[in-house]
Design a protein around this motif. Structure first.
Motif, short mmCIF file in Angstrom:
data_model
loop_
_atom_site.label_atom_id
_atom_site.label_comp_id
_atom_site.label_asym_id
_atom_site.label_seq_id
_atom_site.Cartn_x
_atom_site.Cartn_y
_atom_site.Cartn_z
N TYR A 15 -0.46 59.72 30.48
CA TYR A 15 -0.72 60.93 31.25
C TYR A 15 -1.27 62.02 30.33
O TYR A 15 -1.33 61.87 29.12
N GLU A 16 -1.61 63.14 30.93
CA GLU A 16 -2.12 64.26 30.13
C GLU A 16 -1.10 64.67 29.07
O GLU A 16 -1.46 64.94 27.92
N ALA A 56 -6.41 54.20 35.10
CA ALA A 56 -5.50 53.64 36.10
C ALA A 56 -6.02 54.00 37.49
O ALA A 56 -6.56 55.08 37.70
N ARG A 57 -5.87 53.09 38.42
CA ARG A 57 -6.30 53.35 39.80
C ARG A 57 -5.27 54.16 40.56
O ARG A 57 -5.58 54.83 41.53
N SER A 58 -4.03 54.08 40.11
CA SER A 58 -2.95 54.88 40.70
C SER A 58 -1.93 55.15 39.59
O SER A 58 -1.97 54.52 38.54
N TRP A 65 -3.92 57.86 33.58
CA TRP A 65 -3.84 58.39 34.94
C TRP A 65 -4.25 59.86 34.95
O TRP A 65 -3.62 60.69 34.32
N GLY A 66 -5.35 60.14 35.62
CA GLY A 66 -5.84 61.51 35.77
C GLY A 66 -7.22 61.67 35.17
O GLY A 66 -7.60 60.96 34.23
N GLY A 70 -7.96 59.71 29.40
CA GLY A 70 -8.30 58.78 28.32
C GLY A 70 -9.03 59.46 27.17
O GLY A 70 -8.60 59.37 26.01
N PRO A 71 -10.12 60.19 27.45
CA PRO A 71 -10.81 60.90 26.37
C PRO A 71 -9.92 61.95 25.68
O PRO A 71 -10.02 62.13 24.46
#
Length: 132
Positions: A15-16, A56-58, A65-66, A70-71
């Motif tokens: 996650y973030e 992630a798709r969900s 996720w979000g 990733g970057p």
């Protein structure tokens, strides 16, 4: 590590908040800590790097996720590469290989480097007896 697993890396999802934790974890493993803690936190970072390599798709699926997560995580790894290299200097050869694979896979993400990271981590976990 268990608290970190459930809050910033949950069943392969990142996650973030994960991005903000990476530099702190990297700084800890670069410091004077016992080998077992260094191994567990290094493996956590390796799994985070792997999960950040795809979306992630969900929120219940593995991956980042979000939007832009990733970057953001890869940037956190890039800014932490000095700590990761310092940790590798203190680690045994196998763990140093894992840490160098994390740095490589997050400095220039690609399918080949992600596969290399997966292989390196799997061999290391096998050597520790962490797989069934």
């Amino acid at each position: 590590r268990n608290g970190l697993n459930s809050n910033i890396f949950h069943r392969g999802t990142v996650y973030e908040a994960t991005a903000y934790a990476v530099p702190f974890i990297a700084a800890v493993i670069a410091g004077p800590i016992e080998r077992g803690v260094r191994v567990q936190l290094s493996l956590l970072l390796a799994h985070i790097a792997r999960s950040a390599s795809y979306e992630a798709r969900s929120a219940s699926q593995p991956g980042a996720w979000g939007a832009g997560v990733g970057p953001l995580i890869n940037e956190a790894f890039r800014t932490s590469s000095g700590y990761l290299r310092a940790a590798a200097m203190q680690a045994d050869l196998r763990l140093a290989e894992v840490l160098h694979a994390v740095v490589a896979a997050t400095e220039a993400p690609s399918i080949e480097l992600t596969a290399f990271l997966d292989d390196t981590v799997e061999r290391f976990e096998d050597a520790l007896g962490l797989h069934d």
